[in-house]
Every structure is written in structure tokens, then in C-alpha cells.
Design a protein around this motif. Sequence first.
Motif, PDB file in Angstrom:
ATOM      1  N   PRO A 279       0.800  -1.226   0.000  1.00 11.51           N
ATOM      2  CA  PRO A 279       0.000   0.000   0.000  1.00 11.51           C
ATOM      3  C   PRO A 279       0.832   1.275   0.000  1.00 11.51           C
ATOM      4  O   PRO A 279       0.302   2.355  -0.230  1.00 11.51           O
ATOM      5  CB  PRO A 279      -0.831  -0.118   1.284  1.00 11.51           C
ATOM      6  CG  PRO A 279      -0.020  -0.989   2.175  1.00 11.51           C
ATOM      7  CD  PRO A 279       0.666  -1.968   1.255  1.00 11.51           C
ATOM      8  N   LEU A 280       2.130   1.122   0.219  1.00  4.46           N
ATOM      9  CA  LEU A 280       3.027   2.278   0.151  1.00  4.46           C
ATOM     10  C   LEU A 280       3.982   2.153  -1.033  1.00  4.46           C
ATOM     11  O   LEU A 280       4.999   2.842  -1.105  1.00  4.46           O
ATOM     12  CB  LEU A 280       3.805   2.420   1.468  1.00  4.46           C
ATOM     13  CG  LEU A 280       2.934   2.533   2.725  1.00  4.46           C
ATOM     14  CD1 LEU A 280       3.787   2.573   3.974  1.00  4.46           C
ATOM     15  CD2 LEU A 280       2.018   3.740   2.644  1.00  4.46           C
ATOM     16  N   GLY A 281       3.660   1.282  -1.962  1.00  7.01           N
ATOM     17  CA  GLY A 281       4.456   1.134  -3.176  1.00  7.01           C
ATOM     18  C   GLY A 281       5.920   0.861  -2.913  1.00  7.01           C
ATOM     19  O   GLY A 281       6.775   1.424  -3.569  1.00  7.01           O
ATOM     20  N   ASN A 282       6.208   0.015  -1.935  1.00  4.67           N
ATOM     21  CA  ASN A 282       7.594  -0.275  -1.534  1.00  4.67           C
ATOM     22  C   ASN A 282       8.331   0.988  -1.103  1.00  4.67           C
ATOM     23  O   ASN A 282       9.539   1.081  -1.226  1.00  4.67           O
ATOM     24  CB  ASN A 282       8.360  -0.985  -2.639  1.00  4.67           C
ATOM     25  CG  ASN A 282       7.997  -2.450  -2.722  1.00  4.67           C
ATOM     26  OD1 ASN A 282       7.269  -2.959  -1.884  1.00  4.67           O
ATOM     27  ND2 ASN A 282       8.490  -3.130  -3.721  1.00  4.67           N
ATOM     28  N   GLY A 283       7.596   1.980  -0.661  1.00  5.14           N
ATOM     29  CA  GLY A 283       8.185   3.212  -0.149  1.00  5.14           C
ATOM     30  C   GLY A 283       8.546   4.229  -1.212  1.00  5.14           C
ATOM     31  O   GLY A 283       8.804   5.393  -0.896  1.00  5.14           O
ATOM     32  N   GLN A 284       8.520   3.826  -2.462  1.00  6.45           N
ATOM     33  CA  GLN A 284       8.941   4.725  -3.536  1.00  6.45           C
ATOM     34  C   GLN A 284       8.019   5.920  -3.712  1.00  6.45           C
ATOM     35  O   GLN A 284       8.471   7.007  -4.045  1.00  6.45           O
ATOM     36  CB  GLN A 284       9.036   3.946  -4.852  1.00  6.45           C
ATOM     37  CG  GLN A 284      10.033   2.814  -4.808  1.00  6.45           C
ATOM     38  CD  GLN A 284       9.820   1.825  -5.944  1.00  6.45           C
ATOM     39  OE1 GLN A 284       8.936   2.008  -6.770  1.00  6.45           O
ATOM     40  NE2 GLN A 284      10.612   0.781  -5.974  1.00  6.45           N
ATOM     41  N   ILE A 285       6.733   5.723  -3.479  1.00 13.14           N
ATOM     42  CA  ILE A 285       5.773   6.808  -3.719  1.00 13.14           C
ATOM     43  C   ILE A 285       5.780   7.862  -2.632  1.00 13.14           C
ATOM     44  O   ILE A 285       5.200   8.928  -2.803  1.00 13.14           O
ATOM     45  CB  ILE A 285       4.344   6.252  -3.893  1.00 13.14           C
ATOM     46  CG1 ILE A 285       3.891   5.539  -2.636  1.00 13.14           C
ATOM     47  CG2 ILE A 285       4.244   5.372  -5.097  1.00 13.14           C
ATOM     48  CD1 ILE A 285       2.439   5.145  -2.660  1.00 13.14           C
ATOM     49  N   LEU A 286       6.467   7.584  -1.537  1.00 15.12           N
ATOM     50  CA  LEU A 286       6.450   8.514  -0.412  1.00 15.12           C
ATOM     51  C   LEU A 286       7.147   9.839  -0.721  1.00 15.12           C
ATOM     52  O   LEU A 286       7.008  10.797   0.025  1.00 15.12           O
ATOM     53  CB  LEU A 286       7.052   7.859   0.832  1.00 15.12           C
ATOM     54  CG  LEU A 286       6.321   6.599   1.304  1.00 15.12           C
ATOM     55  CD1 LEU A 286       7.013   6.016   2.521  1.00 15.12           C
ATOM     56  CD2 LEU A 286       4.855   6.872   1.573  1.00 15.12           C
ATOM     57  N   GLU A 287       7.874   9.885  -1.815  1.00 12.28           N
ATOM     58  CA  GLU A 287       8.542  11.118  -2.235  1.00 12.28           C
ATOM     59  C   GLU A 287       7.690  11.960  -3.178  1.00 12.28           C
ATOM     60  O   GLU A 287       8.100  13.049  -3.571  1.00 12.28           O
ATOM     61  CB  GLU A 287       9.884  10.784  -2.904  1.00 12.28           C
ATOM     62  CG  GLU A 287      10.857  10.042  -1.994  1.00 12.28           C
ATOM     63  CD  GLU A 287      11.165  10.812  -0.717  1.00 12.28           C
ATOM     64  OE1 GLU A 287      11.387  12.032  -0.797  1.00 12.28           O
ATOM     65  OE2 GLU A 287      11.164  10.181   0.362  1.00 12.28           O
ATOM     66  N   ASN A 288       6.503  11.465  -3.540  1.00 11.41           N
ATOM     67  CA  ASN A 288       5.641  12.181  -4.468  1.00 11.41           C
ATOM     68  C   ASN A 288       5.224  13.530  -3.868  1.00 11.41           C
ATOM     69  O   ASN A 288       4.738  13.598  -2.738  1.00 11.41           O
ATOM     70  CB  ASN A 288       4.411  11.335  -4.799  1.00 11.41           C
ATOM     71  CG  ASN A 288       3.481  12.042  -5.748  1.00 11.41           C
ATOM     72  OD1 ASN A 288       2.658  12.836  -5.330  1.00 11.41           O
ATOM     73  ND2 ASN A 288       3.634  11.749  -7.026  1.00 11.41           N
ATOM     74  N   GLU A 289       5.386  14.605  -4.632  1.00 11.94           N
ATOM     75  CA  GLU A 289       5.138  15.948  -4.119  1.00 11.94           C
ATOM     76  C   GLU A 289       3.664  16.203  -3.802  1.00 11.94           C
ATOM     77  O   GLU A 289       3.351  16.909  -2.833  1.00 11.94           O
ATOM     78  CB  GLU A 289       5.664  17.009  -5.082  1.00 11.94           C
ATOM     79  CG  GLU A 289       5.709  18.406  -4.486  1.00 11.94           C
ATOM     80  CD  GLU A 289       6.384  18.493  -3.098  1.00 11.94           C
ATOM     81  OE1 GLU A 289       5.817  19.178  -2.222  1.00 11.94           O
ATOM     82  OE2 GLU A 289       7.458  17.898  -2.887  1.00 11.94           O
ATOM     83  N   ILE A 290       2.751  15.641  -4.557  1.00  8.69           N
ATOM     84  CA  ILE A 290       1.321  15.815  -4.260  1.00  8.69           C
ATOM     85  C   ILE A 290       1.003  15.211  -2.896  1.00  8.69           C
ATOM     86  O   ILE A 290       0.337  15.831  -2.063  1.00  8.69           O
ATOM     87  CB  ILE A 290       0.447  15.170  -5.360  1.00  8.69           C
ATOM     88  CG1 ILE A 290       0.598  15.954  -6.671  1.00  8.69           C
ATOM     89  CG2 ILE A 290      -1.021  15.101  -4.935  1.00  8.69           C
ATOM     90  CD1 ILE A 290       0.013  15.273  -7.884  1.00  8.69           C
ATOM     91  N   LEU A 291       1.503  14.003  -2.648  1.00 10.53           N
ATOM     92  CA  LEU A 291       1.267  13.344  -1.360  1.00 10.53           C
ATOM     93  C   LEU A 291       1.924  14.113  -0.220  1.00 10.53           C
ATOM     94  O   LEU A 291       1.343  14.267   0.855  1.00 10.53           O
ATOM     95  CB  LEU A 291       1.795  11.907  -1.401  1.00 10.53           C
ATOM     96  CG  LEU A 291       1.076  10.968  -2.375  1.00 10.53           C
ATOM     97  CD1 LEU A 291       1.828   9.652  -2.494  1.00 10.53           C
ATOM     98  CD2 LEU A 291      -0.363  10.742  -1.959  1.00 10.53           C
ATOM     99  N   ARG A 292       3.136  14.611  -0.468  1.00  7.51           N
ATOM    100  CA  ARG A 292       3.848  15.364   0.569  1.00  7.51           C
ATOM    101  C   ARG A 292       3.116  16.666   0.914  1.00  7.51           C
ATOM    102  O   ARG A 292       3.032  17.054   2.078  1.00  7.51           O
ATOM    103  CB  ARG A 292       5.271  15.634   0.113  1.00  7.51           C
ATOM    104  CG  ARG A 292       6.091  14.344   0.020  1.00  7.51           C
ATOM    105  CD  ARG A 292       7.435  14.605  -0.522  1.00  7.51           C
ATOM    106  NE  ARG A 292       8.290  14.913   0.640  1.00  7.51           N
ATOM    107  CZ  ARG A 292       9.588  14.934   0.591  1.00  7.51           C
ATOM    108  NH1 ARG A 292      10.228  14.689  -0.539  1.00  7.51           N
ATOM    109  NH2 ARG A 292      10.283  15.205   1.665  1.00  7.51           N
ATOM    110  N   LYS A 293       2.575  17.326  -0.095  1.00  8.85           N
ATOM    111  CA  LYS A 293       1.839  18.574   0.122  1.00  8.85           C
ATOM    112  C   LYS A 293       0.586  18.327   0.972  1.00  8.85           C
ATOM    113  O   LYS A 293       0.308  19.064   1.921  1.00  8.85           O
ATOM    114  CB  LYS A 293       1.453  19.191  -1.229  1.00  8.85           C
ATOM    115  CG  LYS A 293       0.677  20.476  -1.125  1.00  8.85           C
ATOM    116  CD  LYS A 293       0.314  20.996  -2.509  1.00  8.85           C
ATOM    117  CE  LYS A 293      -0.631  22.182  -2.379  1.00  8.85           C
ATOM    118  NZ  LYS A 293      -1.180  22.587  -3.668  1.00  8.85           N
ATOM    119  N   ILE A 294      -0.161  17.282   0.628  1.00 10.58           N
ATOM    120  CA  ILE A 294      -1.359  16.946   1.397  1.00 10.58           C
ATOM    121  C   ILE A 294      -0.967  16.562   2.827  1.00 10.58           C
ATOM    122  O   ILE A 294      -1.623  16.956   3.792  1.00 10.58           O
ATOM    123  CB  ILE A 294      -2.162  15.820   0.706  1.00 10.58           C
ATOM    124  CG1 ILE A 294      -2.711  16.322  -0.640  1.00 10.58           C
ATOM    125  CG2 ILE A 294      -3.299  15.323   1.600  1.00 10.58           C
ATOM    126  CD1 ILE A 294      -3.309  15.235  -1.523  1.00 10.58           C
TER     127      ILE A 294
END
Length: 153
Positions: free
Chosen positions: A66-81
Motif C-alpha cells: 500500500p506504500l508502493g515499496n516506499g517509492q511513492i512517499l517522495e511524491n510531491e502531491i502526497l507530501r503537500k497533502i
Amino acid sequence: MEELYKEGRVRAIGVCNFTVEHLEALKKTAKIMPMINQVEYHPGINQDELIKYCKQENIILEAYCPLGNGQILENEILRKIARAKNKSTAQICLRWEIQKGFVVIPKTTKKERLIENSDIFDFELTNDEMKQIDEIPYCGGLNINPDEFVEFG
């Protein structure tokens, strides 16, 4: 599995990585359809057709990675939210999946992350935030195609 279910020895029948086509093929021979389908699901993975089908057929979806092996955690849209909600990016991903109706079981070996991952029920994402996350393009994960079998070993 159907016999075990009828005997009460298992409480549910589940499958993993089944697409709509796989479930339709199974429907032709199964007496009891699976109650759960475990699939890779996180921001950047589009499973809209499968989600709609499973809801229609009363099949619960469970998200692995559910966290995409941690790779998606750097996505700027997710970080902004995450900044706006005073939550971690992982918490935003998990909340998005919960609001989509998925069963979510993130993997962790750290107690702090286990606690953080469970602290997602004191906020909700707005419709606009959900839409923003829905539109994130592929940005990491396993992206396994169940029709492509790879033999290991």
C-alpha cells in the motif's frame, strides 16, 4: 477451498492478483466466489475497473504494497497533502486506500511506523484531495502483471 468453507474450516476464500478477466473465468466454474482479492494498490496504480467489479460482486479488496515499496512517499502531491494535514505521507496513502474501501495491511518492522500507520482514523481526505491522489501517475511499486509468470530459482 469450497469444501473447507462449507465445512466451516475456513471463514473466507481469497485470491491474489486476480483481474476482472480472471474473476469472470472463475465465475464459470466456482460454486462459491472468493470473498477477498489481494492486489497491489497504492497511489499511481490504477485499478478502477477491478474496484468497480469487485464492489459489484461483493468481493473485498485488500491492498498489498500500500506504500508502493516506499517509492511513492517522495511524491510531491502526497507530501503537500501530508503537510496540510500534519500527517506523514504514508498516513495519507493509507487513509486514501481506506477511504476507497480497501483492507490495508502495510508491512513494517519498526514499532514507531506500526503506531504511525494505525493513526489514520482521526482525519479524512477531502474529495479534492482524493481526486488529486487518484490522478497521480505511476511512481513506484511492484506493478506485477499476473498474466506474466516468472519462475524463480
